[in-house]
Design a protein around this motif. Structure first.
Motif, PDB file in Angstrom:
ATOM      1  N   SER A  13    -102.771  38.833  -3.563  1.00  0.00           N
ATOM      2  CA  SER A  13    -102.498  38.749  -5.000  1.00  0.00           C
ATOM      3  C   SER A  13    -101.006  38.695  -5.298  1.00  0.00           C
ATOM      4  O   SER A  13    -100.578  38.098  -6.289  1.00  0.00           O
ATOM      5  CB  SER A  13    -103.137  39.935  -5.736  1.00  0.00           C
ATOM      6  OG  SER A  13    -102.555  41.156  -5.327  1.00  0.00           O
ATOM      7  N   ILE A  65    -108.088  35.508  -4.570  1.00  0.00           N
ATOM      8  CA  ILE A  65    -108.822  36.573  -5.244  1.00  0.00           C
ATOM      9  C   ILE A  65    -109.985  35.942  -6.013  1.00  0.00           C
ATOM     10  O   ILE A  65    -109.807  34.975  -6.748  1.00  0.00           O
ATOM     11  CB  ILE A  65    -107.912  37.350  -6.216  1.00  0.00           C
ATOM     12  CG1 ILE A  65    -106.697  37.924  -5.472  1.00  0.00           C
ATOM     13  CG2 ILE A  65    -108.693  38.449  -6.916  1.00  0.00           C
ATOM     14  CD1 ILE A  65    -107.046  38.926  -4.406  1.00  0.00           C
ATOM     15  N   VAL A  71    -110.481  40.730 -12.920  1.00  0.00           N
ATOM     16  CA  VAL A  71    -109.218  40.426 -12.248  1.00  0.00           C
ATOM     17  C   VAL A  71    -108.066  40.780 -13.172  1.00  0.00           C
ATOM     18  O   VAL A  71    -107.992  40.293 -14.308  1.00  0.00           O
ATOM     19  CB  VAL A  71    -109.128  38.941 -11.864  1.00  0.00           C
ATOM     20  CG1 VAL A  71    -107.770  38.628 -11.239  1.00  0.00           C
ATOM     21  CG2 VAL A  71    -110.236  38.557 -10.910  1.00  0.00           C
ATOM     22  N   ARG A 112    -102.184  32.676 -14.755  1.00  0.00           N
ATOM     23  CA  ARG A 112    -101.702  34.047 -14.561  1.00  0.00           C
ATOM     24  C   ARG A 112    -100.247  34.187 -14.994  1.00  0.00           C
ATOM     25  O   ARG A 112     -99.859  35.165 -15.641  1.00  0.00           O
ATOM     26  CB  ARG A 112    -101.877  34.454 -13.102  1.00  0.00           C
ATOM     27  CG  ARG A 112    -103.331  34.507 -12.648  1.00  0.00           C
ATOM     28  CD  ARG A 112    -103.469  35.177 -11.299  1.00  0.00           C
ATOM     29  NE  ARG A 112    -102.949  34.399 -10.195  1.00  0.00           N
ATOM     30  CZ  ARG A 112    -103.668  33.535  -9.476  1.00  0.00           C
ATOM     31  NH1 ARG A 112    -104.940  33.323  -9.776  1.00  0.00           N
ATOM     32  NH2 ARG A 112    -103.138  32.887  -8.463  1.00  0.00           N
TER      33      ARG A 112
END
Length: 281
Positions: A13, A65, A71, A112
């Motif tokens: 990650s 992931i 998450v 992200r």
């Protein structure tokens, strides 16, 4: 999960580059003197548990992931499918996303990165004072994730635009799922956005599109405004920043993951005194 499995998830990650098994083994060989077999067993266990998944890129398999469960994508935001029983901790925002074809489920670095910059900006002292009255625009909304995050974080009004009917359908479903229908309005075209009304513009699209959109973004953005751009490759960043700097937007913050970059550009009050850029973190 045991200690090794937690370490594997943390390494993948946090890695700025894509991780295949060879890279993973090299890291754990150096840091933990770990041989291949116990590492393979731990990876196999994480895949079976739905915590890791494989993706193939140009014939090479990488570990990522998995998004079949919750998450965490930034300090205060985590994404999860509707059927997940996970509950947000105090101070966190929980974003529910249906599985679909539209871009933006959080399984790509650009999503992200955009959320991480939004999270930081929304906790800046200036934005904490004004965010409830701000107008946010999400260009190329896809699944609607960035618009939903903006609404959950307390921005006043959010407009989300996408020309793909499939994306609009999925975004509308996710907006309804997250109970932000009153804050988020879906539009079919940027022509529906008023001139000079946007305090914050979000766009997770490729660099050529961001450059092409510059004249329209100048028209839509307020005098004091910020832009959060993602979908930029590392070798494209300087050219993009040059284009927007000539138009009066200056780089405030940059973050990167796996050869992708996201930026905050700003003008007006965010430039600070005497041209000195103020930090939003």
């Amino acid at each position: 999960m045991n200690f090794l499995e937690n370490q594997i998830l943390h390494y993948i990650s946090e890695s700025h580059a894509s991780v295949n098994f060879r890279r993973l083994h090299k890291h754990f060989k150096q840091t933990h003197q770990l041989e291949q077999e116990p590492l393979k067993e731990a990876v196999r266990s994480l895949v079976q548990a739905g915590r890791l998944c494989y993706r193939t890129d140009f014939g090479t398999s990488y570990l990522d992931i998995s998004l079949n469960g919750p998450v965490k994508v930034s300090e205060h935001v985590f994404l999860k499918p509707p059927m997940s029983a996970a509950v947000a901790h105090p101070g966190q925002w929980e974003i529910l996303l249906e599985e679909g074809a539209a871009f933006g489920r959080g399984d790509h670095p650009t999503t992200r990165l955009a959320v991480q910059l939004m999270d930081g900006l929304m906790h800046d002292a200036i934005w904490l004072k004004k965010k409830s009255s701000t107008v946010t625009l999400d260009i190329g909304t896809g699944s609607g994730v960035l618009a939903i995050v903006a609404a959950k974080m307390g921005t006043g009004r959010v407009q989300a635009v996408d020309i793909d009917p499939c994306a609009v359908f999925e975004a509308r479903s996710n907006i309804r799922l997250n109970n932000v229908e009153k804050q988020v309005v879906l539009l079919n075209d940027l022509k529906e956005v008023d001139k000079g009304c946007c305090d914050l513009i979000l766009a997770n699209v490729r660099t050529p599109t961001l450059i092409k959109l510059l004249p329209r973004i100048l028209q839509m953005s307020a005098t004091d405004s910020a832009l959060i751009f993602s979908g930029i490759r590392t070798d494209e960043m300087e050219n993009l920043c040059d284009c927007y700097r000539q138009a009066g937007f200056f780089r405030m913050k940059m973050c990167s993951e796996k050869k992708w970059v996201a930026l905050i550009l700003a003008r007006g009050e965010f430039q600070g005194d005497s041209g000195k850029r103020i930090s939003i973190y």
